[in-house]
Design an enzyme around this catalytic site. Structure first.
Site, short mmCIF file in Angstrom:
data_model
loop_
_atom_site.label_atom_id
_atom_site.label_comp_id
_atom_site.label_asym_id
_atom_site.label_seq_id
_atom_site.Cartn_x
_atom_site.Cartn_y
_atom_site.Cartn_z
CB CYS A 1 -1.36 29.45 51.19
SG CYS A 1 0.31 29.62 52.15
CD GLU A 2 -5.57 34.24 53.77
OE1 GLU A 2 -6.11 34.81 55.05
OE2 GLU A 2 -5.84 35.03 53.01
CG HIS A 3 -1.34 31.33 56.31
ND1 HIS A 3 -2.92 30.55 56.86
CD2 HIS A 3 -2.11 32.67 56.91
CE1 HIS A 3 -3.40 30.48 56.73
NE2 HIS A 3 -4.04 32.10 57.17
CG HIS A 4 4.23 30.19 55.18
ND1 HIS A 4 2.87 29.68 55.92
CD2 HIS A 4 4.58 30.55 56.28
CE1 HIS A 4 2.79 29.58 56.62
NE2 HIS A 4 4.25 29.87 57.54
CD GLN B 1 -7.68 23.20 49.88
OE1 GLN B 1 -6.54 22.97 50.18
NE2 GLN B 1 -8.60 21.64 49.69
CG HIS C 1 -2.06 23.91 51.45
ND1 HIS C 1 -2.50 24.85 51.33
CD2 HIS C 1 -3.29 22.63 50.82
CE1 HIS C 1 -3.80 24.40 51.57
NE2 HIS C 1 -4.00 23.78 51.25
CB CYS D 1 3.00 26.91 53.53
SG CYS D 1 1.35 26.90 53.17
#
Length: 198
Positions: A89-92, A130, A158, A160
């Site tokens: 995931c690009e956030h975490h 996603q 996920h 995260c």
């Protein structure tokens, strides 16, 4: 112009060194000793792992498909289901993973079946969300085949969300992209969902 193998190896070697240096710095910030036995080779391992997990950025879709689109007078649904994938995931930068189900209804052109899981992997091997990944897979098939319709459904866990933050376990996320006949025709959409067991 295509880069030579030597150029690619040299570029990856430079990226590995730079990433490894940064990982070593992260370990120090966390209060660890990057020189201790268990961590001595960790920066290089993490660097190589990150490059492998994001190799989708370097993949050209046209080269991947490589003339595997064929003229064929077939206009019934084609479904490839339960395609396993792993992404970050690009956030975490934590993993999310699950299965993708892909369908299309040809309009004079079909694609080699092995190319569909490969297309899924190209987009999974990028920093992702996603929702976007689901749409990207559908859009590529629509652009390359001009079919009557394309459907993509992804179910994923996920980390995260499970390891941190909400700490919500056993709560998979389901996304879908329905284009053409799958969007416009309820019965076609229901047939796809029945095929994938949803």
């Amino acid at each position: 112009m295509t880069a030579s193998i030597d150029d690619i190896l040299k570029e990856n070697s430079g990226k590995t060194e730079r990433l490894a240096h940064l990982v070593k710095e992260v370990l120090e910030i966390l209060g660890e000793n990057p020189g201790r036995e268990g961590l001595a080779k960790t920066p290089e391992r993490v660097a190589k792992s990150l490059l492998e997990l994001t190799e989708g950025y370097a993949t050209d879709i046209d080269s991947l498909i490589n003339r595997a689109v064929f003229q064929e007078n077939y206009n019934e649904m084609v479904v490839v289901k339960d395609i396993r994938f792993y992404s970050l995931c690009e956030h975490h930068l934590l993993p999310f993973f699950g299965t993708a189900h892909v369908a299309y209804i040809p309009k004079g052109k079909i694609i080699g079946l092995s190319k569909i899981p490969k297309i899924v992997q190209v987009f999974a091997k990028r920093l992702q969300v996603q929702e976007r990944m689901t749409q990207q897979i559908a859009t590529v098939l629509e652009q390359k085949l001009s079919p009557l319709g394309v459907a993509v459904a992804i179910e994923a866990r996920h980390l995260c969300m499970e390891m941190r933050g909400a700490k919500s376990h056993d709560s998979p996320t389901v996304t879908s992209a329905m284009l053409g006949a799958f969007h416009d025709n309820h019965r076609t959409r229901e047939e796809f969902l029945a095929f994938i067991g949803r």
